[in-house]
Design a protein around this motif. Structure first.
Motif, PDB file in Angstrom:
ATOM      1  N   LEU A 406       0.837  -1.204   0.000  1.00 38.68           N
ATOM      2  CA  LEU A 406       0.000   0.000   0.000  1.00 38.68           C
ATOM      3  C   LEU A 406       0.873   1.256   0.000  1.00 38.68           C
ATOM      4  CD1 LEU A 406      -2.636   1.564   0.262  1.00 38.68           C
ATOM      5  CD2 LEU A 406      -2.584   1.115   2.736  1.00 38.68           C
ATOM      6  N   GLU A 407       1.923   1.259   0.805  1.00 46.34           N
ATOM      7  CA  GLU A 407       2.806   2.429   0.841  1.00 46.34           C
ATOM      8  C   GLU A 407       3.441   2.682  -0.522  1.00 46.34           C
ATOM      9  OE1 GLU A 407       5.451   3.627   3.790  1.00 46.34           O
ATOM     10  OE2 GLU A 407       4.489   2.538   5.436  1.00 46.34           O
ATOM     11  N   GLU A 408       3.840   1.606  -1.210  1.00 44.05           N
ATOM     12  CA  GLU A 408       4.404   1.779  -2.550  1.00 44.05           C
ATOM     13  C   GLU A 408       3.382   2.423  -3.481  1.00 44.05           C
ATOM     14  OE1 GLU A 408       7.471   1.226  -3.861  1.00 44.05           O
ATOM     15  OE2 GLU A 408       8.071   0.949  -1.762  1.00 44.05           O
ATOM     16  N   THR A 409       2.134   1.986  -3.356  1.00 45.45           N
ATOM     17  CA  THR A 409       1.071   2.564  -4.184  1.00 45.45           C
ATOM     18  C   THR A 409       0.863   4.035  -3.840  1.00 45.45           C
ATOM     19  OG1 THR A 409      -0.063   0.427  -4.338  1.00 45.45           O
ATOM     20  CG2 THR A 409      -1.377   2.385  -4.796  1.00 45.45           C
ATOM     21  N   LEU A 410       0.850   4.322  -2.542  1.00 47.23           N
ATOM     22  CA  LEU A 410       0.620   5.700  -2.112  1.00 47.23           C
ATOM     23  C   LEU A 410       1.766   6.619  -2.518  1.00 47.23           C
ATOM     24  CD1 LEU A 410      -0.934   5.177   1.447  1.00 47.23           C
ATOM     25  CD2 LEU A 410      -2.089   5.443  -0.742  1.00 47.23           C
ATOM     26  N   LYS A 411       2.995   6.113  -2.485  1.00 48.61           N
ATOM     27  CA  LYS A 411       4.144   6.934  -2.877  1.00 48.61           C
ATOM     28  C   LYS A 411       4.053   7.353  -4.345  1.00 48.61           C
ATOM     29  CE  LYS A 411       7.377   5.166   0.583  1.00 48.61           C
ATOM     30  NZ  LYS A 411       8.549   4.292   0.847  1.00 48.61           N
ATOM     31  N   LYS A 412       3.513   6.450  -5.155  1.00 48.12           N
ATOM     32  CA  LYS A 412       3.348   6.779  -6.574  1.00 48.12           C
ATOM     33  C   LYS A 412       2.300   7.869  -6.773  1.00 48.12           C
ATOM     34  CE  LYS A 412       4.622   2.134  -8.107  1.00 48.12           C
ATOM     35  NZ  LYS A 412       4.140   0.866  -8.744  1.00 48.12           N
ATOM     36  N   GLU A 413       1.402   8.001  -5.764  1.00 49.22           N
ATOM     37  CA  GLU A 413       0.343   9.004  -5.857  1.00 49.22           C
ATOM     38  C   GLU A 413       0.712  10.307  -5.150  1.00 49.22           C
ATOM     39  OE1 GLU A 413      -3.150   7.295  -4.195  1.00 49.22           O
ATOM     40  OE2 GLU A 413      -3.332   5.729  -5.707  1.00 49.22           O
ATOM     41  N   GLN A 414       1.905  10.321  -4.514  1.00 47.25           N
ATOM     42  CA  GLN A 414       2.272  11.484  -3.701  1.00 47.25           C
ATOM     43  C   GLN A 414       2.180  12.791  -4.470  1.00 47.25           C
ATOM     44  OE1 GLN A 414       3.231  11.889  -0.425  1.00 47.25           O
ATOM     45  NE2 GLN A 414       2.653   9.779  -0.030  1.00 47.25           N
ATOM     46  N   ASP A 415       2.560  12.771  -5.719  1.00 44.37           N
ATOM     47  CA  ASP A 415       2.587  14.005  -6.505  1.00 44.37           C
ATOM     48  C   ASP A 415       1.273  14.265  -7.234  1.00 44.37           C
ATOM     49  OD1 ASP A 415       5.227  14.414  -5.750  1.00 44.37           O
ATOM     50  OD2 ASP A 415       5.982  13.181  -7.407  1.00 44.37           O
ATOM     51  N   SER A 416       0.295  13.437  -7.028  1.00 44.66           N
ATOM     52  CA  SER A 416      -0.966  13.601  -7.745  1.00 44.66           C
ATOM     53  C   SER A 416      -1.872  14.593  -7.023  1.00 44.66           C
ATOM     54  CB  SER A 416      -1.680  12.251  -7.868  1.00 44.66           C
ATOM     55  OG  SER A 416      -2.143  11.838  -6.607  1.00 44.66           O
ATOM     56  N   PRO A 417      -2.757  15.288  -7.738  1.00 47.87           N
ATOM     57  CA  PRO A 417      -3.715  16.210  -7.100  1.00 47.87           C
ATOM     58  C   PRO A 417      -4.583  15.515  -6.053  1.00 47.87           C
ATOM     59  CG  PRO A 417      -3.674  16.539  -9.472  1.00 47.87           C
ATOM     60  CD  PRO A 417      -2.864  15.308  -9.206  1.00 47.87           C
ATOM     61  N   LYS A 418      -4.920  14.241  -6.283  1.00 47.62           N
ATOM     62  CA  LYS A 418      -5.789  13.521  -5.349  1.00 47.62           C
ATOM     63  C   LYS A 418      -5.144  13.439  -3.964  1.00 47.62           C
ATOM     64  CE  LYS A 418      -8.163  10.148  -6.927  1.00 47.62           C
ATOM     65  NZ  LYS A 418      -8.613   8.857  -7.508  1.00 47.62           N
ATOM     66  N   HIS A 419      -3.830  13.183  -3.932  1.00 53.45           N
ATOM     67  CA  HIS A 419      -3.134  13.097  -2.656  1.00 53.45           C
ATOM     68  C   HIS A 419      -3.116  14.461  -1.959  1.00 53.45           C
ATOM     69  CE1 HIS A 419      -0.257  11.929   0.371  1.00 53.45           C
ATOM     70  NE2 HIS A 419       0.556  12.906  -0.001  1.00 53.45           N
ATOM     71  N   THR A 420      -2.867  15.512  -2.727  1.00 51.84           N
ATOM     72  CA  THR A 420      -2.835  16.863  -2.159  1.00 51.84           C
ATOM     73  C   THR A 420      -4.186  17.229  -1.547  1.00 51.84           C
ATOM     74  OG1 THR A 420      -1.178  17.560  -3.770  1.00 51.84           O
ATOM     75  CG2 THR A 420      -2.435  19.295  -2.685  1.00 51.84           C
ATOM     76  N   ILE A 421      -5.257  16.926  -2.280  1.00 52.08           N
ATOM     77  CA  ILE A 421      -6.601  17.250  -1.784  1.00 52.08           C
ATOM     78  C   ILE A 421      -6.927  16.437  -0.539  1.00 52.08           C
ATOM     79  CG2 ILE A 421      -9.056  17.260  -2.350  1.00 52.08           C
ATOM     80  CD1 ILE A 421      -7.168  19.345  -3.787  1.00 52.08           C
ATOM     81  N   ALA A 422      -6.455  15.176  -0.496  1.00 49.80           N
ATOM     82  CA  ALA A 422      -6.694  14.348   0.693  1.00 49.80           C
ATOM     83  C   ALA A 422      -6.031  14.959   1.924  1.00 49.80           C
ATOM     84  CB  ALA A 422      -6.173  12.927   0.453  1.00 49.80           C
ATOM     85  N   LEU A 423      -4.827  15.511   1.748  1.00 53.70           N
ATOM     86  CA  LEU A 423      -4.136  16.152   2.867  1.00 53.70           C
ATOM     87  C   LEU A 423      -4.877  17.399   3.335  1.00 53.70           C
ATOM     88  CD1 LEU A 423      -0.381  15.855   1.745  1.00 53.70           C
ATOM     89  CD2 LEU A 423      -1.563  14.520   3.494  1.00 53.70           C
ATOM     90  N   VAL A 424      -5.385  18.180   2.371  1.00 60.38           N
ATOM     91  CA  VAL A 424      -6.136  19.391   2.721  1.00 60.38           C
ATOM     92  C   VAL A 424      -7.416  19.010   3.472  1.00 60.38           C
ATOM     93  CG1 VAL A 424      -7.434  21.349   1.790  1.00 60.38           C
ATOM     94  CG2 VAL A 424      -5.186  20.766   0.836  1.00 60.38           C
ATOM     95  N   GLU A 425      -8.111  17.987   2.985  1.00 65.00           N
ATOM     96  CA  GLU A 425      -9.334  17.529   3.659  1.00 65.00           C
ATOM     97  C   GLU A 425      -9.038  17.104   5.101  1.00 65.00           C
ATOM     98  OE1 GLU A 425     -12.502  15.321   1.268  1.00 65.00           O
ATOM     99  OE2 GLU A 425     -10.639  14.765   0.269  1.00 65.00           O
TER     100      GLU A 425
END
Length: 519
Positions: A406-425
């Motif tokens: 899961l962490e490997e998958t999430l790291k690939k998404e780190q730079d994606s807008p979806k990850h940024t919005i999740a952090l803001v939420e």
């Protein structure tokens, strides 16, 4: 000639041999489930006279005219569920062997099923090998009863002991007789458990095995094989002291390992003062032996200086919800920390049951896979692997492997807008009571306010200010419903310094003032 052997080496079925056809009832409200059981019975070579029931009430009515030798029942059925059916069956036909079917999410049902002295329970989806082992154990019991006959002295003693360890009342006709007096001498029992089928495979002559145990105990024991992997030693007067019983258990472990090359786990029961205490003593030993799932290098339980089980120090349901939030917010640091806390609780047996521990870990797998949609199809395989784990170490290794994926998958998404919005939420959900603005939030994720606003609208369909207002209004609504706080205090709690502005915003959102909504 091919044959299959049960616990005592008694053939269950032989080609070309005439055997009595036993009567089996299947109670399940799903046609497909009943059809699957029929298929497995045929595949495993069990020939039964079958009767089917569509629910518990139907099963009770049919049992009046169909004297079944075995009852297989689902736990969840309409009108009368499996637990209600079993309760009635125990009243009318107390010796009828029961086998329950249950899903992974039926733990409470499983616990109640075991309290009703079920022979076993089979997890859905049904594993053919486990199904055959369970049915073989029941068949062996029925055949042994038939071959030894109810008049056999040894059979009567075994029958009486089986009833006592299962917490069932002794027949009135047997109380006070010579056949029952021997149970008054027992002071403790030792539960033996093997990881594989030991009785009937590794040891065919159980009487010879029991005689060897008697030599080790200097004649102060009786022995009963309960299942292919479990036996019970009943200790007499010479073993009042727990230390003596533990010493005997250690000797038995070494003897079995030396003579048969198999690992044996043993649990010493509390002191027994009367035959009525044999059942509770057996259950206490079973509970103690569950700890071997968490400590595979220990062979005699309970461990010196340790109590069996402990009160859970964390709310596992709440912790699972927090981990689910970590996954949805792509917060790897919090995920590792909270998952470590949950597994530490499991490792210390805070659940007080290895069955429930597996259940919690199966739920954790489901939460982790939510962060990897492309792996969702592997959930069933992974849950089956978790349920089949022989030790907590195996289970823990599986969970950390999935978390690593899961962490490997999430790291690939780190730079994606979806990850940024999740952090803001996540930041908004945790700081809605503070002063927040687009500029403050943009600074938290190292973006310009304009770019953050743009991608937030693109991902969520609404602007950040509207999202923040929605969160605050929902929190205020919950406080109005669930607390007695003053409206002015609620206004402050959700980030509004002006009470009038808060009331106007709330009315615009819900069509009522806060006071009207509360009433």
């Amino acid at each position: 000639m091919s044959e299959t052997h049960g616990t005592s080496g008694i053939p269950l079925r032989q080609e070309g041999e005439e055997t009595r056809k036993y009567r089996l009832m299947i109670a399940d409200d799903e046609d497909q489930e009943r059809m699957g059981i029929r298929f497995l019975l045929k595949r495993c070579g069990f020939a039964f006279e079958l009767m089917e029931a569509v629910d518990g009430r139907d099963a009770l009515e049919k049992l009046e005219h169909f004297p079944a030798d075995i009852l297989l029942t689902d736990v969840k059925m309409p009108f009368l569920d499996g637990i209600g059916l079993a309760t009635e069956v125990r009243k009318r036909w107390p010796e009828l062997p029961l086998v329950f079917f249950s899903g992974y999410d039926d733990f409470e049902y499983v616990r109640r099923a075991l309290s009703l002295q079920a022979v076993d329970y089979i997890l859905k989806p049904v594993d053919p090998a486990e199904f055959e082992k369970t049915m073989g154990r029941v068949m062996e019991y029925l055949q042994r009863e038939e071959e030894e006959g109810p008049g056999s002295r040894q059979f009567q003693r075994s029958y009486l002991l089986l009833r006592l360890i299962n917490g069932m009342p002794v027949d009135q006709s047997a109380q006070g007789t010579e056949e029952s007096r021997f149970t008054r001498d027992y002071t403790r029992l030792i539960l033996m458990e093997f990881e594989t089928d030991f009785f009937g495979k590794q040891v065919a002559d159980i009487q010879q095995f029991a005689a060897r145990l008697g030599e080790l105990a200097e004649g102060e024991v009786d022995f009963l094989d309960v299942s292919p992997s479990q036996g019970v030693l009943f200790l007499r007067n010479g073993y009042h002291e727990k230390s003596l019983a533990r010493g005997l258990a250690k000797c038995i472990h070494l003897e079995v390992e030396k003579e048969y090359g198999h690992c044996c786990y043993l649990a010493v029961s509390p002191r027994i003062h009367s035959p009525e205490e044999i059942g509770p003593a057996y259950r206490a030993a079973e509970s103690s032996l569950e700890n071997r799932f968490f400590s595979k290098e220990t062979y005699v339980y309970p461990e010196d200086g340790k109590q069996d089980g402990r009160t859970a120090s964390v709310d596992t349901g709440e912790l699972l919800r927090i981990i689910e939030k970590d996954v949805s917010c792509r917060d790897c640091y919090s995920l590792r920390r909270n998952m470590g806390t949950l597994l530490e609780e499991c490792r210390g047996n805070g659940m007080q049951s290895y069955i429930y521990t597996r259940f919690v870990c199966a739920n954790l797998l489901q939460v982790l896979l939510k962060g990897m949609p492309d792996q969702a199809g592997n959930l069933t395989v992974l849950v089956e692997e978790a349920m089949a784990a022989a030790s907590f170490e195996q289970l823990e290794a599986l969970l950390w492997k999935v978390e690593g994926d899961l962490e490997e998958t999430l790291k690939k998404e780190q730079d994606s807008p979806k990850h940024t919005i999740a952090l803001v939420e996540k930041y908004i959900q945790e700081h809605y009571d503070q002063v927040l603005s687009l500029d403050i939030l943009a600074e938290k994720v190292y973006l310009t306010p304009h770019y953050l606003s743009s991608i937030f609208i693109q991902e969520k369909g609404i602007g950040i200010n509207k999202y923040l207002k929605n969160v605050r209004m929902e929190k205020a609504r919950q406080m109005l419903m669930e607390t007695n706080m003053k409206i002015s205090e609620i206004s402050q709690r959700v980030g509004y310094s002006s009470l009038s502005y808060f009331c106007r915003s709330f009315r615009n959102e819900y069509g009522l003032t806060p006071d009207q909504y509360r009433k």
